[in-house]
Write an enzyme that holds these catalytic residues in place. Structure first.
Site, mmCIF file in Angstrom:
data_model
loop_
_atom_site.group_PDB
_atom_site.id
_atom_site.type_symbol
_atom_site.label_atom_id
_atom_site.label_comp_id
_atom_site.label_asym_id
_atom_site.label_seq_id
_atom_site.Cartn_x
_atom_site.Cartn_y
_atom_site.Cartn_z
ATOM 1 N N GLU A 15 39.644 41.476 36.565
ATOM 2 C CA GLU A 15 40.779 42.236 37.059
ATOM 3 C C GLU A 15 41.899 42.110 36.021
ATOM 4 O O GLU A 15 42.242 41.002 35.612
ATOM 5 C CB GLU A 15 41.257 41.704 38.411
ATOM 6 C CG GLU A 15 42.387 42.528 39.003
ATOM 7 C CD GLU A 15 42.831 42.044 40.372
ATOM 8 O OE1 GLU A 15 43.786 42.627 40.916
ATOM 9 O OE2 GLU A 15 42.243 41.067 40.887
ATOM 10 N N ARG A 22 31.412 27.935 39.274
ATOM 11 C CA ARG A 22 32.508 28.252 38.368
ATOM 12 C C ARG A 22 32.877 27.022 37.551
ATOM 13 O O ARG A 22 32.490 25.900 37.883
ATOM 14 C CB ARG A 22 33.708 28.769 39.148
ATOM 15 C CG ARG A 22 34.360 27.749 40.055
ATOM 16 C CD ARG A 22 35.376 28.413 40.971
ATOM 17 N NE ARG A 22 36.389 29.133 40.204
ATOM 18 C CZ ARG A 22 37.252 29.974 40.765
ATOM 19 N NH1 ARG A 22 37.211 30.225 42.054
ATOM 20 N NH2 ARG A 22 38.165 30.579 40.015
ATOM 21 N N LYS A 50 44.744 31.973 38.593
ATOM 22 C CA LYS A 50 45.603 32.935 37.892
ATOM 23 C C LYS A 50 47.011 32.932 38.478
ATOM 24 O O LYS A 50 47.994 33.077 37.756
ATOM 25 C CB LYS A 50 45.012 34.343 37.996
ATOM 26 C CG LYS A 50 44.006 34.687 36.930
ATOM 27 C CD LYS A 50 43.676 36.168 37.045
ATOM 28 C CE LYS A 50 42.589 36.557 36.059
ATOM 29 N NZ LYS A 50 42.250 37.992 36.189
#
Length: 570
Positions: A43, A273, A283
């Site tokens: 994104e 992850r 983020k």
């Protein structure tokens, strides 16, 4: 389980990850006609960090290893958080890591397809407009152990739903007044299946489509469908999307029904992850650090962002080696940042140019060396690679050495400079310390030594055994520089697991700025992107803002892992 060996690249052999095992199984079974197509779908609402690098290595790596294609797709479904600045940085970071994409796509490329799909679902009685508040919808969802309750708008007539859905996509629609929900199962144990929201109203202009759209698809409605539209065969993502997979598959089923085809479908596979000690990967938190000026920017060398690591002096090869070493599993773990630093250290040892720099200088005068005389000494650029060649460093009567390399009353095992003892000056002569000069406070301001003219490197007199070797720069032929030394960004090992404001966990000593350092002229001419080893100190790189009038070097990592030892002492 029998170990599977990957022989896709000539003689290179390595154990396959479980993801690659699944890919090979699909190939063996002839799924999707033996075609492999992956995607990396960031994104564009922030800069990539090392966690994204793990996904990049998997997504692009699978495509490379199995003669497939990896699409780069920007998941730009939320214009209120996205910007072309982030798009450009993502492209740059992927290229820097050494990967190439097959095509560049945007989720916004499919806005019309997604809209048409949503219209089809409404017409099939599989979606409805809900005009409740977000709080009411959340309350109706129930709990993991209690079923949800249906919305009062769930059985709204199809024509009314179509009319309201079209109204959502107008400038007059008010954000938050209505959403489109898929009509699924309010009692499903998987709460993602309890009539998920698939469209909401956003009036922020989109960075690509401007004000054409006012209603935007949610991630779960856009992601799998985008995979489907592009022909992705393996949608590889992280473990938090495991509970989303049934919904992913459900919408694919609906698309196949709408298009009346069953031959092709993407497969979602999840891996763990990358989490790392003494930093955060959120983020939202990283953006807060930038916006509140708690760091210098997204490319601050203390940040886990790829641009920050690049600016600090990490090589892309070292990051890829680190990711390869930790592997891919189905279990989340916290990786020690020391493992990353070890990979960086190992890689830079093989590729960095050795130069001389003095960070805490004290003057050394070679008293029997002629005034005004200079000599060019040959310095090997990299003893690990003969092809890297050599460069010249100027020797003179007046030198700078590290203050810590001198001790007036030294213990027996101090093998550096002390009165009456010999040391070797790297690439130059053997010298004997004869004394020092102090100021009125007793601080050493100058050291004196005599050199042996027959002991220059390469001469027969240089062969005698001397225990200490010191680096130096010529006081009249060096450049002043600023050096920035970085420590852990946070004071605690796992800041994400701590309660309270994460800002309070920041390490106030994460940046040390050292002025009045000296580097040899050859080092001063190096640019950002040139990997350097300051001999006996560590690995460094010229900062992006470094220039001939203000030289700045960032410390990448030390020659040894001394941080863990310091923690034990502490």
């Amino acid at each position: 389980m029998t170990e599977i060996i990957n022989e896709n690249k000539g003689d290179e052999r390595k154990s396959l990850s479980f993801v690659e095992q699944l890919v090979e199984k699909d190939l063996e079974e002839g799924k999707n006609n033996g075609r492999i197509q992956t995607r990396f779908p960031p994104e564009p609402n922030g800069y990539l960090h090392i966690g994204h690098a793990k996904a990049i290595c998997m997504d692009f790596g699978v495509a490379e290893n199995y003669n497939g294609v990896c699409n780069l797709r920007f998941d730009d479904t939320n214009p209120s958080k996205e910007d072309t600045e982030y798009v450009d940085s993502i492209l740059n970071d992927i290229k820097w890591l050494g990967f190439k994409w097959g095509n560049v796509y945007y989720a916004s490329d499919y806005f019309q397809h997604l809209w048409d799909f949503a219209i089809w679902m409404i017409k099939q009685g599989k979606a409805y407009i809900d005009e409740q508040t977000s709080e009411q919808i959340a309350e109706q969802k129930g709990t993991p152990t209690q079923p949800g309750t249906p919305s009062p708008y769930r059985d709204r007539p199809i024509e009314e739903n179509l009319e309201l859905f079209n109204k959502m996509n107008t400038p007059d629609a008010v954000e938050g007044t209505m959403v489109l929900r898929a009509k699924l199962d309010m009692a499903n144990p998987n709460m993602h299946f309890r009539d998920p929201i698939i469209y909401r109203i956003i009036h922020t202009p989109h960075h690509r489509t401007g004000t054409k759209w006012h209603a935007y698809p949610m991630y779960d409605f856009a992601h799998g469908q985008s995979d489907y539209f592009e022909g992705v065969t393996h949608s590889i993502c992280t473990l938090e999307f495991v509970p989303h997979r049934p919904l992913y598959d459900h919408f694919i089923d609906e698309l196949q029904e709408m298009q009346q085809q069953k031959e092709y479908r993407p497969r979602q596979i999840e891996f763990n992850r990358l989490n790392m000690t003494y930093t955060v990967m959120s983020k939202r938190k990283l953006k807060a650090l930038v916006d509140e000026h708690l760091v210098e920017g997204w490319d601050d060398p203390r940040m886990p962002t790829l641009c920050g690591m690049r600016r600090r002096g990490y090589s892309p090869q070292s990051i890829r080696k680190f990711i390869d070493s930790i592997g891919y599993t189905k279990f989340d773990a916290l990786n020690d940042v020391a493992l990353l630093e070890a990979a960086v250290r190992e890689d830079l040892n093989a590729r960095s140019t050795r130069v001389s720099a003095v960070l805490n200088p004290v003057k050394l005068v070679i008293t029997n060396y002629p005034e005004g005389k200079t000599e060019s000494m040959i310095a090997v650029n990299n003893p690990e690679n003969e092809d890297d060649g050599t460069h010249e460093i100027t020797f003179s009567r007046n030198l700078w050495i590290e203050r810590d390399d001198f001790m007036e009353d030294a213990p027996k095992k101090f093998f550096r400079m002390t009165p009456g003892k010999e040391v070797r000056l790297k690439n130059a002569y053997i010298v004997t310390c004869t004394g020092c000069t102090k100021d009125e406070n007793g601080n050493v301001i100058e050291i004196q030594a005599e050199y042996d003219p027959e002991s220059r490197s390469g001469m027969s007199g240089a062969n005698r055994k001397v225990k200490g070797t010191l680096h130096w720069v010529s006081a009249d032929h060096c450049k002043k520089a600023q050096v920035r030394v970085y420590d852990r960004l946070f004071n605690v090992e796992n800041p994400s697991a701590e309660e309270g404001d994460f800002r309070n966990l920041l390490n106030p000593d994460s940046l040390q700025i050292i002025d009045n350092c000296y580097v040899e002229e050859y080092a001063a001419s190096r640019k950002p992107g040139d990997y350097l080893q300051f001999q006996r100190i560590g690995y460094f790189m010229a900062d992006l803002n470094s220039n001939e009038n203000h030289l700045v070097f960032n410390k990448t990592v030390g020659l040894k892992d001394t941080w863990a030892k310091q923690q034990v002492k502490g």
